[in-house]
Design a protein around this motif. Structure first.
Motif, short mmCIF file in Angstrom:
data_model
loop_
_atom_site.label_atom_id
_atom_site.label_comp_id
_atom_site.label_asym_id
_atom_site.label_seq_id
_atom_site.Cartn_x
_atom_site.Cartn_y
_atom_site.Cartn_z
N GLN A 81 -7.24 -1.61 5.56
CA GLN A 81 -7.66 -2.20 4.30
C GLN A 81 -8.75 -3.24 4.55
O GLN A 81 -9.76 -2.92 5.16
CB GLN A 81 -6.44 -2.74 3.53
CG GLN A 81 -5.39 -1.65 3.25
CD GLN A 81 -4.27 -2.11 2.37
OE1 GLN A 81 -4.41 -2.22 1.16
NE2 GLN A 81 -3.12 -2.38 2.98
N ASP A 82 -8.54 -4.50 4.15
CA ASP A 82 -9.59 -5.50 4.36
C ASP A 82 -9.29 -6.45 5.51
O ASP A 82 -9.91 -7.50 5.65
CB ASP A 82 -9.85 -6.29 3.07
CG ASP A 82 -8.61 -7.00 2.56
OD1 ASP A 82 -7.52 -6.86 3.17
OD2 ASP A 82 -8.71 -7.70 1.53
N TYR A 127 0.82 -1.20 0.00
CA TYR A 127 0.00 0.00 0.00
C TYR A 127 0.86 1.26 0.00
O TYR A 127 0.66 2.17 -0.84
CB TYR A 127 -0.92 0.00 1.22
CG TYR A 127 -1.79 1.22 1.33
CD1 TYR A 127 -2.99 1.30 0.62
CD2 TYR A 127 -1.43 2.29 2.13
CE1 TYR A 127 -3.80 2.44 0.70
CE2 TYR A 127 -2.22 3.42 2.23
CZ TYR A 127 -3.41 3.48 1.52
OH TYR A 127 -4.19 4.61 1.59
N ASP A 161 -14.57 2.24 5.29
CA ASP A 161 -14.44 0.84 5.69
C ASP A 161 -13.00 0.37 5.73
O ASP A 161 -12.67 -0.60 6.43
CB ASP A 161 -15.24 -0.05 4.74
CG ASP A 161 -16.75 0.13 4.89
OD1 ASP A 161 -17.17 0.62 5.96
OD2 ASP A 161 -17.48 -0.22 3.95
N ASP A 162 -12.11 1.00 4.97
CA ASP A 162 -10.72 0.56 4.91
C ASP A 162 -9.85 1.20 5.99
O ASP A 162 -8.64 0.98 6.02
CB ASP A 162 -10.11 0.84 3.53
CG ASP A 162 -10.07 2.33 3.20
OD1 ASP A 162 -10.96 3.07 3.66
OD2 ASP A 162 -9.16 2.73 2.46
#
Length: 214
Positions: free
Chosen positions: A125-126, A13, A167-168
């Motif tokens: 992130q996820d 990232y 959300d991340d």
């Protein structure tokens, strides 16, 4: 390696951000230089008040070494080490900044007077939120183990405006982390949540209950 997936995701990232944005706060996912310096000011409250003090500092997740540049006018006796997971970013930081040491790693193996980190707990992130929380706590334990004088860190706050949340990103509970640090690391802990951006800073100063104290 503990949290190997998180380290790999962070490396990808932030290297991508660096290659896309180049140098400057945006490469580290900060809005602008002013927002970055607001956070640096809070984190620096863990450091000695005497500008002539000599101390070692680990900037964990150092990025391009912006914090080193921020501190240098005030602390001529600082022995700076920057650690980051991105080889490309560390290489660039080494080329830009004279003095200090820049190391590509995801852990701390040496003791320092102070350890500071800014922003590394934000972009999950996820990664599942509970796993991310465990990553934060294990990283704080590493800071306590390897800092002689104390450590400081920041997180996005769960008190952010709901319509602006993503959300991340991970929005931490400042009261939980304050309590965790008081219970596990030191009696001398400060929670700073009175500056006008959507995060908070925690300062943990060494006392006679410090983990590993002889």
């Amino acid at each position: 390696m503990i949290h190997e997936n998180i380290v790999k995701d962070a490396e990808k990232y932030y290297t991508s951000r660096f290659l896309e944005k180049g140098e400057g706060p945006e490469a580290a996912d900060w809005k602008n230089l002013e927002a970055q310096h607001i956070r640096f000011k809070q984190l620096s409250k863990i450091l000695p008040n005497d500008n002539n003090s000599k101390f070692s500092l680990c900037d964990f997740g150092c990025g391009l070494g912006d914090y080193k540049e921020y501190l240098e006018p005030s602390y001529s006796g600082m022995e700076y080490t920057g650690i980051d997971v991105s080889e490309e970013i560390i290489q660039r930081a080494s080329n830009v900044h004279a003095g200090g040491a820049f190391v590509c790693d995801s852990k701390i193996d040496t003791n320092y007077d102070y350890i500071v980190t800014s922003g590394i707990f934000n972009v999950c992130q996820d990664t599942p939120k509970e796993q991310w929380k465990d990553y934060i706590l294990s990283t704080l334990s590493m800071f306590a183990e390897h800092s002689r004088g104390g450590f400081a860190f920041n997180c996005l706050t769960k008190y952010s405006d709901v319509d602006r949340m993503r959300d991340d990103l991970y929005y931490a509970d400042p009261l939980f982390l304050f309590d965790y640090c008081k219970t596990n690391f030191s009696r001398n802990v400060a929670l700073l949540h009175d500056y006008d951006i959507y995060d908070f800073t925690i300062l943990v100063r060494r006392d006679d209950t410090w983990p590993g104290k002889s």
